[in-house]
Scaffold this active site. Structure first.
Site, short mmCIF file in Angstrom:
data_model
loop_
_atom_site.label_atom_id
_atom_site.label_comp_id
_atom_site.label_asym_id
_atom_site.label_seq_id
_atom_site.Cartn_x
_atom_site.Cartn_y
_atom_site.Cartn_z
N LYS A 13 -11.37 9.47 8.82
CA LYS A 13 -11.27 9.51 10.28
C LYS A 13 -10.11 10.42 10.73
CE LYS A 13 -10.74 4.97 10.53
NZ LYS A 13 -10.85 4.57 9.12
N ARG A 88 -12.43 -2.01 16.56
CA ARG A 88 -12.61 -2.55 15.21
C ARG A 88 -13.23 -3.93 15.22
NH1 ARG A 88 -8.21 0.73 12.70
NH2 ARG A 88 -8.39 0.41 10.47
N ARG A 127 -3.45 9.34 -1.35
CA ARG A 127 -3.07 9.92 -0.04
C ARG A 127 -1.56 9.95 0.17
NH1 ARG A 127 -5.40 7.08 5.17
NH2 ARG A 127 -4.56 5.24 4.14
N ARG A 161 1.96 5.40 2.67
CA ARG A 161 1.94 4.23 3.56
C ARG A 161 2.11 2.93 2.78
NH1 ARG A 161 -3.15 5.09 7.50
NH2 ARG A 161 -3.44 2.91 6.93
N ARG A 172 -8.16 -4.74 3.25
CA ARG A 172 -8.60 -3.90 4.37
C ARG A 172 -10.11 -3.65 4.28
NH1 ARG A 172 -4.58 0.87 3.52
NH2 ARG A 172 -5.82 1.99 5.05
P1 AP5 Z 1 -7.98 9.76 5.97
O1 AP5 Z 1 -8.47 10.84 6.88
O2 AP5 Z 1 -6.51 9.46 6.00
O3 AP5 Z 1 -8.83 8.42 6.20
P2 AP5 Z 1 -8.83 7.40 7.40
O4 AP5 Z 1 -10.24 6.99 7.61
O5 AP5 Z 1 -8.07 7.95 8.57
O6 AP5 Z 1 -8.05 6.20 6.68
P3 AP5 Z 1 -6.98 5.16 7.18
O7 AP5 Z 1 -6.43 4.49 5.96
O8 AP5 Z 1 -5.98 5.79 8.09
O9 AP5 Z 1 -7.85 4.16 7.95
P4 AP5 Z 1 -7.55 2.74 8.31
O10 AP5 Z 1 -8.66 2.53 9.25
O11 AP5 Z 1 -7.44 1.76 7.21
O12 AP5 Z 1 -6.04 2.80 8.84
P5 AP5 Z 1 -5.40 2.69 10.29
O13 AP5 Z 1 -4.17 3.48 10.29
O14 AP5 Z 1 -6.43 2.94 11.33
O15 AP5 Z 1 -8.44 10.12 4.49
C1 AP5 Z 1 -7.98 9.36 3.38
C2 AP5 Z 1 -7.67 10.30 2.19
O16 AP5 Z 1 -8.90 10.85 1.70
C3 AP5 Z 1 -6.80 11.50 2.61
O17 AP5 Z 1 -5.90 11.76 1.57
C4 AP5 Z 1 -7.79 12.66 2.77
O18 AP5 Z 1 -7.21 13.92 2.44
C5 AP5 Z 1 -8.90 12.28 1.80
N1 AP5 Z 1 -10.22 12.66 2.31
C6 AP5 Z 1 -10.68 12.56 3.60
N2 AP5 Z 1 -11.96 12.99 3.68
C7 AP5 Z 1 -12.34 13.34 2.41
C8 AP5 Z 1 -13.55 13.86 1.85
N3 AP5 Z 1 -14.64 14.10 2.59
N4 AP5 Z 1 -13.57 14.10 0.52
C9 AP5 Z 1 -12.46 13.87 -0.26
N5 AP5 Z 1 -11.29 13.40 0.24
C10 AP5 Z 1 -11.21 13.13 1.55
O19 AP5 Z 1 -5.06 1.13 10.37
C11 AP5 Z 1 -4.02 0.56 9.61
C12 AP5 Z 1 -3.84 -0.90 10.02
O20 AP5 Z 1 -3.45 -0.99 11.42
C13 AP5 Z 1 -5.08 -1.78 9.92
O21 AP5 Z 1 -5.26 -2.27 8.61
C14 AP5 Z 1 -4.74 -2.88 10.96
O22 AP5 Z 1 -3.83 -3.81 10.44
C15 AP5 Z 1 -4.04 -2.11 12.05
N6 AP5 Z 1 -4.97 -1.61 13.09
C16 AP5 Z 1 -5.25 -0.31 13.41
N7 AP5 Z 1 -6.14 -0.23 14.40
C17 AP5 Z 1 -6.45 -1.51 14.74
C18 AP5 Z 1 -7.35 -2.09 15.68
N8 AP5 Z 1 -8.11 -1.33 16.48
N9 AP5 Z 1 -7.42 -3.43 15.73
C19 AP5 Z 1 -6.66 -4.23 14.94
N10 AP5 Z 1 -5.80 -3.74 14.01
C20 AP5 Z 1 -5.70 -2.39 13.91
#
Ligand code: AP5
Length: 213
Positions: A13, A88, A127, A161, A172
């Site tokens: 994402k 979410r 990552r 992270r 997660r």
């Molecule tokens: P990356 O682009 O970083 O993936 P991402 O989907 O953004 O992953 P996140 O870990 O950020 O998602 P998340 O939803 O768990 O975390 P968030 O910060 O939202 O890609 C990952 C890796 O793969 C990178 O190294 C990239 O280079 C590589 N890659 C990407 N695409 C690729 C491809 N096609 N092929 C190969 N490699 C690839 O949330 C964190 C925490 O915050 C949650 O656990 C929760 O506690 C809280 N939170 C956030 N939002 C909410 C909400 N709305 N409600 C409640 N709690 C929330």
């Protein structure tokens, strides 16, 4: 234009949002980043969220909706938005409808980036990001052009992270399948869901998303 990027942790994402922002000039609103900013500031919200995020659970709906509402009201979103990591839960999806109704119209497209769990674990464990500008990298899939130097800003310090450890990643993923995956139906019924094969290369995933925008 208002776009949602949905999908499990590590599906890409943030990676795809970075590119869409560069090309389309939209504002990237990632609720995970908004929370991490609050944690870094040591604010009351940040302190509440910190332990929950470390456990892999979701922060309470009312808290995240409050943060998103405040961010939208702060402005700078007139050219359009890319929402990354929100909604979410079904409750958040309904709240987003209300927030959008108060503004000028609803979400145009909701992209669901699909990736198998085993691949996600490998992605998350490799990552890292630039400590200065936040640009994202991966040990195998997206290395900096010069080892140890950020492509975007030239800084030489990188961070990983705290919730990217194997135990928290497993939680997660569990939370995603139980609480977040069901919202795909919500957007399917609205006729705006676009499923994307997130196992393709970063460039190919981008082409698929860009052509549907
Ligand atoms: P990356 O682009 O970083 O993936 P991402 O989907 O953004 O992953 P996140 O870990 O950020 O998602 P998340 O939803 O768990 O975390 P968030 O910060 O939202 O890609 C990952 C890796 O793969 C990178 O190294 C990239 O280079 C590589 N890659 C990407 N695409 C690729 C491809 N096609 N092929 C190969 N490699 C690839 O949330 C964190 C925490 O915050 C949650 O656990 C929760 O506690 C809280 N939170 C956030 N939002 C909410 C909400 N709305 N409600 C409640 N709690 C929330």
């Amino acid at each position: 234009m208002k776009i949602l990027l949905m999908g499990p942790p590590g599906c890409g994402k943030g990676t795809q949002a970075e590119r869409l922002v560069k090309e389309l000039g939209l504002t990237h609103l990632a609720t995970g980043d908004l929370l991490r900013t609050e944690v870094a500031k040591g604010s009351e919200i940040g302190n509440k969220a910190s332990e929950i995020m470390k456990s892999g659970a979701l922060v309470p709906d009312e808290l995240i909706i409050q943060i998103l509402r405040a961010r939208l009201e702060a402005g700078g979103v007139e050219e359009g938005i890319i929402l990354d990591g929100f909604p979410r839960t079904v409750e958040q999806a309904h709240a987003l409808d209300h927030l959008m109704a108060e503004r000028d119209g609803g979400i145009d497209k909701a992209f669901l980036i699909d990736v198998d769990d085993a691949e996600l674990i490998s992605r998350i464990s490799g990552r890292f990001s630039c400590a200065s500008c936040g640009a994202g990298y991966h040990d195998r899939f997206k290395k900096p052009r010069t080892e140890g130097v950020c492509d975007a800003c030239g800084a030489t310090e990188f961070v990983r992270r705290p919730d990217d450890n194997p135990q928290t990643v497993a939680e997660r993923l569990k939370v995603y399948h139980k609480q977040t995956a069901p919202i795909a139906d919500f957007y399917e019924k609205k006729g705006i869901l676009v499923r994307v094969d997130g196992e393709k290369s970063i460039d190919d995933v981008y082409v698929d998303i860009r052509s549907a925008v």
